[in-house]
Design an enzyme around this catalytic site. Structure first.
Site, PDB file in Angstrom:
ATOM      1  N   GLU A 191       0.857  -1.179   0.000  1.00 33.36           N
ATOM      2  CA  GLU A 191       0.000   0.000   0.000  1.00 33.36           C
ATOM      3  C   GLU A 191       0.895   1.231   0.000  1.00 33.36           C
ATOM      4  O   GLU A 191       1.679   1.437   0.929  1.00 33.36           O
ATOM      5  CB  GLU A 191      -0.895   0.017   1.237  1.00 33.36           C
TER       6      GLU A 191
ATOM      7  N   ASP B 111      -5.521   8.288  10.627  1.00 33.21           N
ATOM      8  CA  ASP B 111      -4.175   7.847  10.964  1.00 33.21           C
ATOM      9  C   ASP B 111      -3.710   8.359  12.317  1.00 33.21           C
ATOM     10  O   ASP B 111      -4.036   9.469  12.733  1.00 33.21           O
ATOM     11  CB  ASP B 111      -3.195   8.293   9.876  1.00 33.21           C
TER      12      ASP B 111
END
Length: 256
Positions: free
Chosen positions: A46, A57
């Site tokens: 990724e 995140d």
């Protein structure tokens, strides 16, 4: 056949997918990181598209994105860096990024450039499933780009089945509703969630992400899914070691 489908159709067990943020720690290191990860047996990668407000995140990936943007990384530069990547690597490559920079680039243009570079899919954490269905699915399918949807412990069973019916590639099973970040182990509640989704016998394979950092969490994820995605731990090691080879070797050591 798309490389993502090929990977999961191979019935490979304990699939390891690694996330890193393009442009961090250095602007021009993207291709070397990808090349090195494939060399050391990573099954899928990724590639993070840095964004100034990465809301899903944790602090590690937030800081990596900030540094990447400071280094000058952009989608335009990333596509330029990856234009010949398929001459060097054959494993599936998936972009992970937020909707804002992709929309600024233009979604159809983004899909077109993905095809040119050999990118197989994209994960967009802030893309609502309904918006995907109504506006983006037809474009992504036209270009053969897999749009991977995320599910969390808060996702209803009805929505999970809807996502499974209308997407292709794999389903990203987020281990918790919190942000990304390494954990030492998964509690019983998380393990029960993994088992519940596994027992739904979905059409799409499952990959577990968020919190995978060691042997215990990796094995727990692989017990109920095709494999696991490791992000924050690898990003930390990459920054500490300044060398993707040392970083991936250290990570694989921790998974033994």
């Amino acid at each position: 056949m798309n490389r993502i489908n090929q990977l999961f159709n191979s019935n490979k067990k304990d699939i390891l997918s690694i996330y890193f943020c393009a442009g961090n720690p250095t602007l021009d290191g993207t291709v070397n990181v990808i090349r090195t990860l494939e060399k050391h047996g990573v099954s899928m990668i990724e590639v993070g598209i840095p964004f100034s407000d990465p809301m899903a995140d944790g602090i590690v990936i937030q800081n990596a994105a900030t540094q990447a943007l400071r280094n000058g990384m952009s989608l335009k530069i990333l596509f330029e860096q990856l234009r010949n990547i398929r001459q060097e690597v054959s494993i599936p490559l998936v972009f992970m990024g937020y909707l804002n920079p992709i929309m600024q680039f233009g979604f159809e243009n983004f899909c077109r450039k993905c095809v040119e570079c050999g990118i197989d899919g994209v994960i967009i954490p802030d893309l609502p499933f309904r918006d995907y269905q109504d506006h983006y699915r037809i474009i992504a399918e036209r270009y053969g780009i897999k749009v991977i949807m995320l599910i969390t412990p808060e996702t209803s069973e009805e929505r999970v089945r809807e996502i499974d019916a209308h997407t292709d590639g794999f389903i990203y099973m987020v281990s918790s509703a919190a942000t990304t970040g390494a954990q030492q182990d998964f509690n019983e509640q998380k393990r029960a969630y993994f088992k519940k989704i596994e027992d739904m016998n979905l059409r799409n394979p499952l990959m577990v992400g968020f919190g995978i950092s060691n042997k215990a969490t990796f094995q727990a994820a692989c017990e109920h899914a095709s494999g696991a995605i490791i992000g924050s731990r690898f990003v930390t090691l990459l920054e500490e070691e300044k060398d993707p080879e040392k970083a991936i070797l250290k990570l694989k050591d921790a998974l033994k």
